[in-house]
Design a protein around this motif. Sequence first.
Motif, mmCIF file in Angstrom:
data_model
loop_
_atom_site.group_PDB
_atom_site.id
_atom_site.type_symbol
_atom_site.label_atom_id
_atom_site.label_comp_id
_atom_site.label_asym_id
_atom_site.label_seq_id
_atom_site.Cartn_x
_atom_site.Cartn_y
_atom_site.Cartn_z
ATOM 1 N N GLN A 295 -3.665 -2.134 7.932
ATOM 2 C CA GLN A 295 -2.676 -1.278 8.579
ATOM 3 C C GLN A 295 -1.758 -0.665 7.535
ATOM 4 O O GLN A 295 -1.590 -1.192 6.423
ATOM 5 C CB GLN A 295 -1.849 -2.080 9.594
ATOM 6 C CG GLN A 295 -2.677 -2.632 10.747
ATOM 7 C CD GLN A 295 -1.847 -3.349 11.796
ATOM 8 O OE1 GLN A 295 -0.799 -3.898 11.510
ATOM 9 N NE2 GLN A 295 -2.332 -3.348 13.027
ATOM 10 N N GLY A 296 -1.123 0.447 7.903
ATOM 11 C CA GLY A 296 -0.218 1.115 6.986
ATOM 12 C C GLY A 296 0.914 0.222 6.524
ATOM 13 O O GLY A 296 1.389 0.335 5.384
ATOM 14 N N SER A 297 1.347 -0.686 7.391
ATOM 15 C CA SER A 297 2.457 -1.577 7.053
ATOM 16 C C SER A 297 2.097 -2.598 5.981
ATOM 17 O O SER A 297 2.973 -3.294 5.456
ATOM 18 C CB SER A 297 2.950 -2.292 8.313
ATOM 19 O OG SER A 297 1.880 -2.849 9.046
ATOM 20 N N ASP A 298 0.817 -2.674 5.614
ATOM 21 C CA ASP A 298 0.373 -3.551 4.523
ATOM 22 C C ASP A 298 0.476 -2.871 3.157
ATOM 23 O O ASP A 298 0.118 -3.466 2.134
ATOM 24 C CB ASP A 298 -1.088 -3.966 4.731
ATOM 25 C CG ASP A 298 -1.318 -4.766 5.996
ATOM 26 O OD1 ASP A 298 -0.483 -5.626 6.299
ATOM 27 O OD2 ASP A 298 -2.336 -4.525 6.683
ATOM 28 N N ALA A 299 0.959 -1.663 3.121
ATOM 29 C CA ALA A 299 0.910 -0.837 1.915
ATOM 30 C C ALA A 299 1.457 -1.500 0.645
ATOM 31 O O ALA A 299 0.880 -1.303 -0.433
ATOM 32 C CB ALA A 299 1.641 0.484 2.164
ATOM 33 N N VAL B 245 -3.600 2.554 0.664
ATOM 34 C CA VAL B 245 -4.168 1.952 1.877
ATOM 35 C C VAL B 245 -5.573 2.500 2.116
ATOM 36 O O VAL B 245 -6.520 1.748 2.369
ATOM 37 C CB VAL B 245 -3.272 2.223 3.100
ATOM 38 C CG1 VAL B 245 -3.932 1.693 4.375
ATOM 39 C CG2 VAL B 245 -1.895 1.582 2.919
ATOM 40 N N ALA B 246 -5.724 3.819 2.024
ATOM 41 C CA ALA B 246 -7.025 4.459 2.255
ATOM 42 C C ALA B 246 -8.034 4.088 1.176
ATOM 43 O O ALA B 246 -9.243 4.010 1.447
ATOM 44 C CB ALA B 246 -6.845 5.977 2.318
ATOM 45 N N LYS B 247 -7.555 3.854 -0.027
ATOM 46 C CA LYS B 247 -8.452 3.434 -1.115
ATOM 47 C C LYS B 247 -9.033 2.060 -0.812
ATOM 48 O O LYS B 247 -10.209 1.794 -1.085
ATOM 49 C CB LYS B 247 -7.689 3.413 -2.434
ATOM 50 C CG LYS B 247 -8.524 2.982 -3.640
ATOM 51 C CD LYS B 247 -7.681 3.009 -4.908
ATOM 52 C CE LYS B 247 -8.459 2.502 -6.109
ATOM 53 N NZ LYS B 247 -7.632 2.513 -7.346
ATOM 54 N N TYR B 248 -8.219 1.175 -0.229
ATOM 55 C CA TYR B 248 -8.682 -0.162 0.121
ATOM 56 C C TYR B 248 -9.637 -0.124 1.306
ATOM 57 O O TYR B 248 -10.641 -0.835 1.333
ATOM 58 C CB TYR B 248 -7.487 -1.060 0.442
ATOM 59 C CG TYR B 248 -7.853 -2.434 0.947
ATOM 60 C CD1 TYR B 248 -8.208 -3.447 0.064
ATOM 61 C CD2 TYR B 248 -7.861 -2.720 2.311
ATOM 62 C CE1 TYR B 248 -8.556 -4.706 0.519
ATOM 63 C CE2 TYR B 248 -8.203 -3.981 2.785
ATOM 64 C CZ TYR B 248 -8.545 -4.965 1.893
ATOM 65 O OH TYR B 248 -8.889 -6.207 2.361
ATOM 66 N N VAL C 276 -9.484 3.715 7.732
ATOM 67 C CA VAL C 276 -8.198 3.769 8.425
ATOM 68 C C VAL C 276 -7.887 5.197 8.873
ATOM 69 O O VAL C 276 -8.286 6.172 8.230
ATOM 70 C CB VAL C 276 -7.035 3.244 7.553
ATOM 71 C CG1 VAL C 276 -7.217 1.781 7.220
ATOM 72 C CG2 VAL C 276 -6.853 4.082 6.300
ATOM 73 N N ASN C 277 -7.186 5.297 9.990
ATOM 74 C CA ASN C 277 -6.690 6.578 10.487
ATOM 75 C C ASN C 277 -5.376 6.845 9.745
ATOM 76 O O ASN C 277 -4.326 6.311 10.105
ATOM 77 C CB ASN C 277 -6.461 6.496 11.998
ATOM 78 C CG ASN C 277 -6.023 7.812 12.609
ATOM 79 O OD1 ASN C 277 -5.297 8.587 11.996
ATOM 80 N ND2 ASN C 277 -6.457 8.060 13.841
ATOM 81 N N VAL C 278 -5.437 7.643 8.700
ATOM 82 C CA VAL C 278 -4.282 7.805 7.809
ATOM 83 C C VAL C 278 -3.040 8.325 8.526
ATOM 84 O O VAL C 278 -1.947 7.775 8.343
ATOM 85 C CB VAL C 278 -4.649 8.689 6.595
ATOM 86 C CG1 VAL C 278 -3.404 9.019 5.777
ATOM 87 C CG2 VAL C 278 -5.675 7.969 5.718
ATOM 88 N N PRO C 279 -3.125 9.370 9.367
ATOM 89 C CA PRO C 279 -1.902 9.832 10.048
ATOM 90 C C PRO C 279 -1.273 8.762 10.933
ATOM 91 O O PRO C 279 -0.044 8.588 10.934
ATOM 92 C CB PRO C 279 -2.394 11.029 10.872
ATOM 93 C CG PRO C 279 -3.603 11.520 10.149
ATOM 94 C CD PRO C 279 -4.263 10.273 9.628
ATOM 95 N N VAL C 280 -2.095 8.031 11.685
ATOM 96 C CA VAL C 280 -1.565 6.983 12.554
ATOM 97 C C VAL C 280 -0.979 5.845 11.740
ATOM 98 O O VAL C 280 0.117 5.339 12.030
ATOM 99 C CB VAL C 280 -2.661 6.456 13.504
ATOM 100 C CG1 VAL C 280 -2.195 5.191 14.242
ATOM 101 C CG2 VAL C 280 -3.041 7.532 14.519
#
Length: 342
Positions: A36-40, A259-262, A266-270
Amino acid sequence: MSRRAVTAALGMTLFAPAVHAQSRTAVKFTLGWKTQGSDAPFFVANDKGYFREAGLDVTIDQGEGSGATVTRIMGGAYDAGFGDINAIIQNAATRPADTPAMVYQMWNQPPFAIVAKASSGIKTIKDLEGRTLGGAPGTPTTRLLPVFAKINNLDMAKLKLTSMAPNLQEPMLIQGQIDAALVFNITSYFNLVLNRQDPDKDFVWLSFGDHGLDLYSNGMMVSQKMIRDNPAAVAGLVKAVNKASLDVAADQTMAMASVAKYDGLVNVPVEKRRLQYAFDKLIVSPELKEIGSGDVKDARLARSIGMVVTGYELTRTPAPSEIFNRSFLPARAERELSYKMS
């Protein structure tokens, strides 16, 4: 230089990075859930080399729930992870020597909430009486409902509780099969978004944190073994994640690239929106501005422990020092988090 000398020098050059990598401390790290984005902060700490600078070789795996992070570490499969401090309290009541300690508190506010359709007529806590609430068994929101009810003069006898899997809560709420759901706001909000709902306009949110349950939530925890055997690695892990957290607060676009590299699925905008939601609802607070990122207030933590002990009917009340270990935190001046939406 002779051919033998050149060959030897080349061999040493090629071998040096491998030796350096082997000299780093291996750390197995579990997330709280799927990517999730919050894991950034964890991905940024890896991509920017903060872990390497701390002498660490960190492997990051997806999780099975923020409570499961504790049991994964207790079982020995992981050294550290992102998970719920309230699950630490629950386990420390019976197995204090085996339960991991929180070393960097990240979510200063709790995600526990009750969500209902705005059209349901539910606007206040008392409006829940006579309604059907859906909750996933064992989750903090469900387990702490009796404490929430007692603090807010809500008659539990007038509630109808229905147990269900977490993934069914939003669909059943949308369909009107339940009147309200016992949820994690950062999860439910985006489940509604993905179900093409407007969670701000069409839903009412009753946050536990706004109604008497001033609990802490997720952060980075480490095993007792790691604290005992390699405190320098713990300090390095905390320093790296703290530095990355400050970077993410300043630049979420950069953070989402990590995040997307990992996880390319993932849905980047969401997930970028989820990351910003975490800052808005769970991280940034007056307390954060006072004590800095990563720390807690002992008196507040003690109150939180009491609430969890009551909600889970625990037989022993752990001390705050069993739950949170601040000895690895960088100096206060290095933990000044300034969030700017970007």
